[in-house]
Design an enzyme around this catalytic site. Structure first.
Site: not given
Ligand code: 0X9
Ligand code: ZN
Length: 425
Positions: A185-186, A389
């Site tokens: 969705r991104e 992000e």
């Molecule tokens: O959850 C994820 O995989 C990433 N965010 S998202 O909202 N696009 O799904 C973040 C990945 C980065 N890693 C950490 N935050 N630990």
């Molecule tokens: Zn993501």
């Protein structure tokens, strides 16, 4: 929190329902659904406990500060009665999705070896058009690029990409390596990496870009979860995972960014429930997409090494450095990564003032196990391994459905950030 979109869905009328088609999935319109950001003040559990009786659709992953949710029309009154400190991200998610769909543009056919029009960055597009765009872009620069096909998805789509080089010739330099749209969705992530690929190819006459191209081989894979992306266009705009079915569950999909074979076995940074958004799979690397990515990554690592890896996501406006699996662990070159993240964030802000928060991914956002960035850092030995992000932050409105008018500025600010970063590493 219950994920009940399938039960509570409103359906779009299907234009054609051919009897030869065995199974047609009805599209979730999200008409009248509202998205909210709820402040948690470090107590997300008390928020999610109160939400438990409602048919809530999880939106972004929860952070320490907030929980983002989508509320179906039938539940809005009950939600508002809970009296949360909340701001609205989408007043009517369905209306915003329809506006996004109306902003789609067909691919503008071009003559052989011409450069695709940069009006590409003013609209969203069908998946097939993205393939045409990449093929045409590559064909315009045949001596400095080639199309990559690194393996197939669950449903047999190729994980395609582009390899770009400079005066050193093909494959002679360390890799700059980007993945887009691992989360289906991104959508802005594929558009931004396309913008970067387009500029790397078309601006070779710029001294700074030439220096980057002459020092590095650039590998860009815009859709590492193609089945999920297609599903967001045909059936459910908010789909995140791949489209893998498993005999053990009726729920579909594994989060490819929880399936990498590194620290996969740890608990607390992924889900073991196949119905959850962060389902990690039954074993490390048990998705075909991850296997293809691991094997391609290993080949880059073994040849000239990986200088910089970026996994492009949305939303939240963050630059995240290692690690995801442990909030106190730091990379051996942590100080350098942090200072580059800080200066890259400043550079990004110079274009339009867009603020990116930076820091280690676990301590800045939340814990993740089996994610790409930890694998790239410790197993593939990338010198710099980041998650970015993209827009929006969420506060001020919006989420995954970002107006097409923000594609180009998102690309411009990241292009400035990347040129700065690659001149500084
Ligand atoms: O959850 C994820 O995989 C990433 N965010 S998202 O909202 N696009 O799904 C973040 C990945 C980065 N890693 C950490 N935050 N630990
Ligand atoms: Zn993501």
């Amino acid at each position: 929190m219950k994920f009940t979109a399938a039960a509570a869905l409103l359906v779009a009328p299907l234009a054609v329902l051919a009897s030869a088609v065995p199974k047609v999935e009805r599209k979730i319109t999200y008409d009248g659904y509202k998205a909210y950001r709820i402040a948690t003040h470090n107590n997300a559990k008390s928020v999610t406990d109160k939400l438990a009786p409602l048919a809530v659709v999880p939106f972004n992953q929860n952070t320490r500060d907030h929980v983002d949710v989508v509320i179906p029309p039938s539940e809005i009154a009950a939600f508002e009665a809970l009296g949360f400190e909340a701001e609205v991200l989408h007043e009517d998610l369905g209306a915003d999705i329809r506006e996004e769909a109306n902003s789609f543009a067909p691919y503008q056919e071009i003559s052989a070896q011409a450069i695709p029009s940069d009006t590409w960055f003013d609209a969203y597009h069908a998946y097939a058009d993205h393939i045409t765009f990449f093929n045409d872009l590559q064909a315009a620069f045949p001596t400095y690029s080639e199309i990559l096909n690194i393996g197939a998805s669950v449903q047999g789509r190729q994980l395609f990409g582009i390899h770009i080089w400079g005066s050193g010739g093909k494959g002679s330099k360390p890799a700059i390596y980007f993945h887009g749209t691992v989360h289906a969705r991104e959508w802005i992530s594929s558009k931004v990496v396309e913008y970067l690929a387009y500029n790397f190819l078309t601006q070779y006459n710029d001294t700074a870009v030439k220096a980057i191209r002459d020092n590095y081989d650039i590998y860009i894979l815009p859709f590492v979860n193609p089945d999920g992306f297609v599903y967001t266009q045909t059936s459910n705009r908010l789909w995140r995972k791949n489209r893998q079915t498993r005999s053990s569950s009726s729920c579909v999909g594994t989060d490819i960014n929880r399936n990498w074979p590194y620290k996969w076995e740890l608990s607390g940074g992924a889900s073991t429930d196949p119905c959850d958004e962060t389902y990690k799979g039954l074993a490390a690397g048990d998705t075909p997409e991850n296997r293809a990515l691991v094997s391609f990554t290993q080949s880059l690592s073994a040849s000239k090494g990986i200088k910089l890896y970026i996994d492009w996501h949305s939303y939240g406006q963050y630059i995240l450095i290692p690690y995801g699996y442990d909030c106190s662990k730091r990379a051996t070159n942590h100080a350098k990564q942090l200072s580059l993240a800080q200066s890259t964030a400043s550079k990004i802000a110079q274009s339009y003032g867009t603020k990116f928060t930076y820091g280690p991914s676990c301590s800045t956002l939340y814990a993740t196990t089996g994610d790409s960035v930890d694998y790239m850092q410790d197993v593939a030995k990338a010198e710099y391994s980041w998650t970015i992000e993209l827009r929006p932050t969420g506060s001020g409105g919006g989420g995954f459905v970002l107006p097409a008018s923000q594609i180009r500025p998102s690309g411009v600010e990241q292009w400035e950030g990347i040129k700065y970063l690659l001149a500084s590493v």
